[in-house]
Design a protein around this motif. Structure first.
Motif, PDB file in Angstrom:
ATOM      1  N   LEU A  46       0.854  -1.197   0.104  1.00 18.38           N
ATOM      2  CA  LEU A  46       0.074  -0.048   0.053  1.00 18.38           C
ATOM      3  C   LEU A  46       0.827   1.272   0.042  1.00 18.38           C
ATOM      4  O   LEU A  46       1.743   1.477   0.816  1.00 18.38           O
ATOM      5  CB  LEU A  46      -0.957  -0.109   1.143  1.00 18.38           C
ATOM      6  CG  LEU A  46      -1.888   1.139   1.112  1.00 18.38           C
ATOM      7  CD1 LEU A  46      -3.021   0.794  -0.100  1.00 18.38           C
ATOM      8  CD2 LEU A  46      -2.677   1.071   2.556  1.00 18.38           C
ATOM      9  N   VAL A  47       0.731   2.290  -0.945  1.00 17.92           N
ATOM     10  CA  VAL A  47       1.592   3.387  -1.268  1.00 17.92           C
ATOM     11  C   VAL A  47       0.853   4.621  -0.671  1.00 17.92           C
ATOM     12  O   VAL A  47      -0.378   4.918  -1.299  1.00 17.92           O
ATOM     13  CB  VAL A  47       2.066   3.590  -2.662  1.00 17.92           C
ATOM     14  CG1 VAL A  47       2.806   4.724  -2.703  1.00 17.92           C
ATOM     15  CG2 VAL A  47       2.701   2.396  -3.044  1.00 17.92           C
ATOM     16  N   ALA A  85      -5.158   3.502  -7.298  1.00 19.46           N
ATOM     17  CA  ALA A  85      -4.387   3.168  -8.851  1.00 19.46           C
ATOM     18  C   ALA A  85      -3.709   1.786  -8.384  1.00 19.46           C
ATOM     19  O   ALA A  85      -2.920   1.936  -7.440  1.00 19.46           O
ATOM     20  CB  ALA A  85      -3.472   4.082  -9.130  1.00 19.46           C
ATOM     21  N   GLY A  86      -3.954   0.665  -8.958  1.00 19.00           N
ATOM     22  CA  GLY A  86      -3.530  -0.552  -8.847  1.00 19.00           C
ATOM     23  C   GLY A  86      -2.172  -0.750  -9.961  1.00 19.00           C
ATOM     24  O   GLY A  86      -2.524  -0.553 -11.171  1.00 19.00           O
ATOM     25  N   PHE A  87      -1.131  -1.365  -9.603  1.00 15.76           N
ATOM     26  CA  PHE A  87      -0.172  -1.623 -10.512  1.00 15.76           C
ATOM     27  C   PHE A  87       0.390  -3.154 -10.092  1.00 15.76           C
ATOM     28  O   PHE A  87       0.445  -3.425  -9.084  1.00 15.76           O
ATOM     29  CB  PHE A  87       1.095  -0.786 -10.428  1.00 15.76           C
ATOM     30  CG  PHE A  87       0.868   0.587 -10.768  1.00 15.76           C
ATOM     31  CD1 PHE A  87       1.018   1.047 -12.164  1.00 15.76           C
ATOM     32  CD2 PHE A  87       0.249   1.508  -9.997  1.00 15.76           C
ATOM     33  CE1 PHE A  87       0.613   2.265 -12.663  1.00 15.76           C
ATOM     34  CE2 PHE A  87       0.139   2.802 -10.574  1.00 15.76           C
ATOM     35  CZ  PHE A  87       0.188   3.300 -12.053  1.00 15.76           C
ATOM     36  N   VAL A  97      -1.783   2.250  -5.111  1.00 20.89           N
ATOM     37  CA  VAL A  97      -1.548   3.668  -4.675  1.00 20.89           C
ATOM     38  C   VAL A  97      -2.870   4.312  -3.963  1.00 20.89           C
ATOM     39  O   VAL A  97      -3.888   4.430  -4.530  1.00 20.89           O
ATOM     40  CB  VAL A  97      -1.310   4.400  -5.724  1.00 20.89           C
ATOM     41  CG1 VAL A  97      -0.770   5.825  -5.459  1.00 20.89           C
ATOM     42  CG2 VAL A  97      -0.058   3.834  -6.289  1.00 20.89           C
ATOM     43  N   ASP A  98      -2.887   4.783  -2.763  1.00 26.29           N
ATOM     44  CA  ASP A  98      -4.124   5.089  -2.132  1.00 26.29           C
ATOM     45  C   ASP A  98      -4.013   6.758  -2.408  1.00 26.29           C
ATOM     46  O   ASP A  98      -3.322   7.837  -1.936  1.00 26.29           O
ATOM     47  CB  ASP A  98      -3.741   5.092  -0.579  1.00 26.29           C
ATOM     48  CG  ASP A  98      -5.140   5.530   0.251  1.00 26.29           C
ATOM     49  OD1 ASP A  98      -5.854   6.088  -0.200  1.00 26.29           O
ATOM     50  OD2 ASP A  98      -5.125   5.233   1.305  1.00 26.29           O
ATOM     51  N   ARG A 221       3.792  -1.062   3.946  1.00 23.54           N
ATOM     52  CA  ARG A 221       3.024   0.401   3.814  1.00 23.54           C
ATOM     53  C   ARG A 221       4.362   1.071   3.645  1.00 23.54           C
ATOM     54  O   ARG A 221       5.187   1.113   4.298  1.00 23.54           O
ATOM     55  CB  ARG A 221       2.286   0.756   4.873  1.00 23.54           C
ATOM     56  CG  ARG A 221       1.365   0.013   5.324  1.00 23.54           C
ATOM     57  CD  ARG A 221       0.541   0.488   6.623  1.00 23.54           C
ATOM     58  NE  ARG A 221      -0.542  -0.352   6.911  1.00 23.54           N
ATOM     59  CZ  ARG A 221      -1.763   0.127   6.723  1.00 23.54           C
ATOM     60  NH1 ARG A 221      -2.206   1.186   6.172  1.00 23.54           N
ATOM     61  NH2 ARG A 221      -2.914  -0.638   7.107  1.00 23.54           N
ATOM     62  N   ILE A 222       4.462   1.961   2.290  1.00 21.92           N
ATOM     63  CA  ILE A 222       5.496   2.775   2.037  1.00 21.92           C
ATOM     64  C   ILE A 222       4.891   4.223   1.626  1.00 21.92           C
ATOM     65  O   ILE A 222       3.775   4.369   1.610  1.00 21.92           O
ATOM     66  CB  ILE A 222       6.141   2.160   0.910  1.00 21.92           C
ATOM     67  CG1 ILE A 222       5.470   1.878  -0.409  1.00 21.92           C
ATOM     68  CG2 ILE A 222       6.870   0.885   1.229  1.00 21.92           C
ATOM     69  CD1 ILE A 222       6.377   1.435  -1.501  1.00 21.92           C
TER      70      ILE A 222
END
Length: 222
Positions: A46-47, A85-87, A97-98, A221-222
């Motif tokens: 999770l970004v 956004a999912g990658f 990406v949150d 988590r980053i």
């Protein structure tokens, strides 16, 4: 009936084989192995920070192609916005990406917000500028997704304009199978393509239920 078209009964048989056996309206028992159990090495990272965004982009940059998908608050890019956004990579790594955490100022359009001007270009939120640079770069990996015209409209609503190296599996499937079926919604969906071409089950329910679970319980988590 058009030549090559399937009857309603035949379509029902195919859908049952791919989607499962209906128990009650809206609920299915799947007959195929779940895609996420085969395609993901672990739960997505999770970004939620700009530093995390830069780190993710540095890892994706070396890929030839990446899976791309947006989750949104609705279906209209002028009234709603993208929240995740999912990658994903061929090797099984994935990131969520949150967008809401990075750009909390984003919100759905309300009647009191004034008229909508679909021709007006919106500025990209500052925290998402690294993502904008990545998506617009001609040197980035090929973006692969299903029904990408939907995702690209929401990208543009965020001030991001990916123009090159885009591969839509739904469009490709329709072109390759033009004239063979008469139900595009069934035979070009992500569920159909994954089931018929990969032998894997893709549940739309996971986008809501599992997505929320990952957001709450993701280890990385980053």
């Amino acid at each position: 009936m058009a030549k090559g078209a399937l009857s309603q009964a035949d379509r029902a048989k195919v859908k049952t084989r791919l989607c499962g056996t209906r128990k009650v309206p809206g609920e299915w028992v799947q007959n195929l192995p779940a895609a996420r159990d085969f395609l993901l090495k672990q739960d997505p990272v999770l970004v939620r920070t700009t530093a995390g965004l830069h780190h993710m982009i540095s890892l994706l940059a070396s890929e030839k192609a990446v899976g791309f998908d947006l989750e949104t608050t609705g279906l209209c890019p002028h009234r709603n916005y993208a929240v995740v956004a999912g990658f994903g990579t061929e090797g099984g790594d994935s990131w969520l990406v949150d967008i809401k955490a990075l750009a909390p100022e984003l919100k759905d359009w309300q009647p009191g917000d004034g008229p909508i001007n679909p021709m007006k270009r919106r500025p990209c939120p500052e925290a998402l500028l690294p993502l904008k640079a990545f998506l617009e770069s001609p040197d980035r990996p090929v973006l692969v997704g299903t029904s990408l015209q939907f995702d690209l409209q929401f990208c543009m609503a965020l001030g991001m304009y990916p123009r090159e190296k885009i591969f839509c599996t739904q469009l490709a499937h329709r072109i390759l199978n033009a004239g063979k079926e008469d139900d595009g919604a069934l035979f070009s969906s992500l569920q159909w393509c994954a089931g018929s071409l990969l032998g894997l089950w893709v549940s739309k329910d996971e986008q809501f239920e599992e997505g929320r679970s990952w957001a709450d319980n993701t280890i990385g988590r980053i």
